[in-house]
Enzyme design. Structure first.
Site, PDB file in Angstrom:
ATOM      1  N   ASP A  99      -2.286   8.842  -9.957  1.00  0.00           N
ATOM      2  CA  ASP A  99      -1.557   7.875 -11.521  1.00  0.00           C
ATOM      3  C   ASP A  99      -0.574   7.582 -12.220  1.00  0.00           C
ATOM      4  O   ASP A  99      -0.255   6.375 -12.688  1.00  0.00           O
ATOM      5  CB  ASP A  99      -2.717   8.415 -13.026  1.00  0.00           C
ATOM      6  CG  ASP A  99      -4.140   7.660 -12.665  1.00  0.00           C
ATOM      7  OD1 ASP A  99      -4.843   7.729 -11.349  1.00  0.00           O
ATOM      8  OD2 ASP A  99      -5.407   8.452 -13.043  1.00  0.00           O
ATOM      9  N   ASN A 103      -2.160  12.716  -4.104  1.00  0.00           N
ATOM     10  CA  ASN A 103      -3.743  12.744  -5.014  1.00  0.00           C
ATOM     11  C   ASN A 103      -4.098  14.883  -4.740  1.00  0.00           C
ATOM     12  O   ASN A 103      -4.756  15.487  -5.154  1.00  0.00           O
ATOM     13  CB  ASN A 103      -4.823  12.244  -4.432  1.00  0.00           C
ATOM     14  CG  ASN A 103      -5.363  11.168  -5.501  1.00  0.00           C
ATOM     15  OD1 ASN A 103      -3.979  10.504  -6.888  1.00  0.00           O
ATOM     16  ND2 ASN A 103      -5.282   9.861  -5.226  1.00  0.00           N
ATOM     17  N   GLU A 130      -4.734   2.507  -4.324  1.00  0.00           N
ATOM     18  CA  GLU A 130      -3.407   2.348  -4.322  1.00  0.00           C
ATOM     19  C   GLU A 130      -2.857   0.907  -4.267  1.00  0.00           C
ATOM     20  O   GLU A 130      -1.470   1.135  -3.430  1.00  0.00           O
ATOM     21  CB  GLU A 130      -3.005   3.297  -3.889  1.00  0.00           C
ATOM     22  CG  GLU A 130      -3.003   3.368  -2.117  1.00  0.00           C
ATOM     23  CD  GLU A 130      -4.199   3.917  -1.956  1.00  0.00           C
ATOM     24  OE1 GLU A 130      -4.793   4.089  -0.864  1.00  0.00           O
ATOM     25  OE2 GLU A 130      -5.417   3.945  -2.766  1.00  0.00           O
ATOM     26  N   ASP A 151       0.716  -1.135   0.149  1.00  0.00           N
ATOM     27  CA  ASP A 151      -0.028   0.091  -0.188  1.00  0.00           C
ATOM     28  C   ASP A 151       0.834   1.706   0.220  1.00  0.00           C
ATOM     29  O   ASP A 151       1.670   1.408   1.087  1.00  0.00           O
ATOM     30  CB  ASP A 151      -0.697   0.063   1.149  1.00  0.00           C
ATOM     31  CG  ASP A 151      -2.006   1.143   1.146  1.00  0.00           C
ATOM     32  OD1 ASP A 151      -2.949   0.694   0.405  1.00  0.00           O
ATOM     33  OD2 ASP A 151      -1.777   2.259   1.772  1.00  0.00           O
ATOM     34  N   ILE A 152       0.559   2.353  -1.021  1.00  0.00           N
ATOM     35  CA  ILE A 152       1.547   3.572  -0.428  1.00  0.00           C
ATOM     36  C   ILE A 152       0.954   4.357   0.059  1.00  0.00           C
ATOM     37  O   ILE A 152      -0.550   4.571   0.644  1.00  0.00           O
ATOM     38  CB  ILE A 152       1.154   4.468  -2.944  1.00  0.00           C
ATOM     39  CG1 ILE A 152       1.242   3.498  -3.720  1.00  0.00           C
ATOM     40  CG2 ILE A 152       1.907   5.625  -2.428  1.00  0.00           C
ATOM     41  CD1 ILE A 152       0.929   3.619  -4.594  1.00  0.00           C
TER      42      ILE A 152
END
Length: 371
Positions: A267, A258, A293, A250-251
């Site tokens: 993206d 964002n 993500e 997971d980022i």
């Protein structure tokens, strides 16, 4: 003696309301109908779009659950389950079609070989027959010449008539040979074109299959294919017992990326992570976009120690990449939860263990691997 004081909290208030009979009656008469109408209104547009795609029986079951005021989680599970089963059914149909096309392609090749052999045999036979006729014609001409030299002449020129008839027959055979050769070339050309069409159809099916299991942003496999592969590996584990692991990535702080840089940059970050994942696993392993993500990596024939090592390589590579946007540079990090499959557990519990390790990694500071 004074009454014992009770601190007002969410729990004590909830307990008091539940224990109150009048409140329960009020809740049943007001909130439940609203719940029912709300759920129905929210679900109906989705259900209607699936008519003709998902079986009427399964849709009726979902309707029945809504009307019976079933819990929203159960309704959602039934609704998504019906879609998943239809997708798997379609995938099996596509597999059957692919097998049929491949079988048809083999039959076309076999038929072409047999027709070619047959036509070549016929042409060879006619060519040999013509050559024999030419030899006979040559011999007959020599005989006629010898007889003339000897002064032997047949009345009515029967020999000449015989030669003319024989020559006419020979010309007919030549025409037949040319016709056969032309037919052979035409059939060969048509079969070649047909083979191209079948090959193109096979390629289109392969591309369609690939598209249905691919996430279009990252080029990784999608969630649908992940479910299929995990189920396959659990079955294979039951037969052979070879260990396998999953990495759940997971980022970190992705919402902030964002918010600050916009979804287009977000993206690009997701695409970059997909590329990093691809380059750090073997060709025999699988990578998936799990959602948003989050990513999942399936490492075959791998124990937990090696899986953690691979996860650490991915984490380190991501951390050392700089993203530049105009005059701003930033880095991203990922947290990774690792789990090795344990005999007898379901896909859900397997994923849950990896997710729990991911959660612990986030809780203890992010940008780390927990296995």
């Amino acid at each position: 003696m004074s009454e014992k004081k009770i601190n007002l909290t969410d729990k004590t208030l909830n307990d008091a309301l539940i224990a109150n009979e009048n409140f329960n009656k009020l809740f049943q008469s007001t909130c439940r109908p609203v719940y029912k109408i709300s759920i129905t209104n929210r679900m109906l547009p989705y259900i209607d779009t699936l008519k003709g795609y998902v079986s009427d029986r399964e849709l009726s079951e979902v309707f029945a659950m809504i009307n019976n005021e079933t819990d929203i989680e159960d309704i959602t599970d039934a609704f998504l389950g019906s879609i998943a089963r239809q997708i798997i059914k379609n995938d099996k149909r596509l597999s059957t079609l692919t097998e049929f096309v491949e079988s048809l392609f083999k039959k076309v090749l076999s038929t072409q070989d047999k027709m070619s052999d047959n036509l070549e045999d016929n042409i060879r036979f006619v060519e040999e027959d013509i050559n024999q006729d030419k030899e006979l014609m040559s011999n007959a001409e020599e005989i006629e010449q010898i007889l003339r030299e000897e002064g032997i002449v047949f009345p009515g020129k029967p020999f000449t008539k015989f030669m003319e008839a024989f020559d006419s027959k020979l010309a007919g055979k030549k025409d037949k040979l040319e016709s056969m050769t032309e037919s052979y070339s035409k059939i060969e050309s048509e079969l070649t074109e047909y083979k191209k069409e079948v090959a193109q159809l096979n390629e289109n099916i392969r591309k369609y299959r690939q598209e249905t299991i691919t996430d279009h942003l990252t080029g990784l496999n999608n969630r649908k294919y992940m479910d299929i592969k995990l189920a396959e590996e659990i079955v294979r584990f039951g037969r052979h017992g070879q260990p396998f692991c999953i990495l759940l990535l997971d980022i970190d702080n992705f919402k902030r990326i964002n918010d600050v840089y916009g979804h287009i940059v977000g993206d690009q970050v997701i695409k970059h992570l997909g590329g990093v994942v691809k380059t750090h696993i073997r060709k025999s392993d699988f990578s998936f976009r799990y959602g948003g993500e989050e990513f999942l990596v399936l490492l075959l024939n791998t124990d937990i120690e090696n899986a953690v090592r691979i996860a650490e390589q991915i984490r380190s590579k991501v951390e050392t990449t700089n993203f530049t946007l105009k005059d701003k540079t930033f880095v991203i990090t990922v947290t990774i939860g690792v789990a090795q499959y344990m005999q007898g557990e379901s896909v859900e519990s397997f994923l849950e263990r990896a997710d729990k390790n991911l959660y612990n990694g986030k809780r203890f500071g992010k940008n780390r691997v927990v296995g």
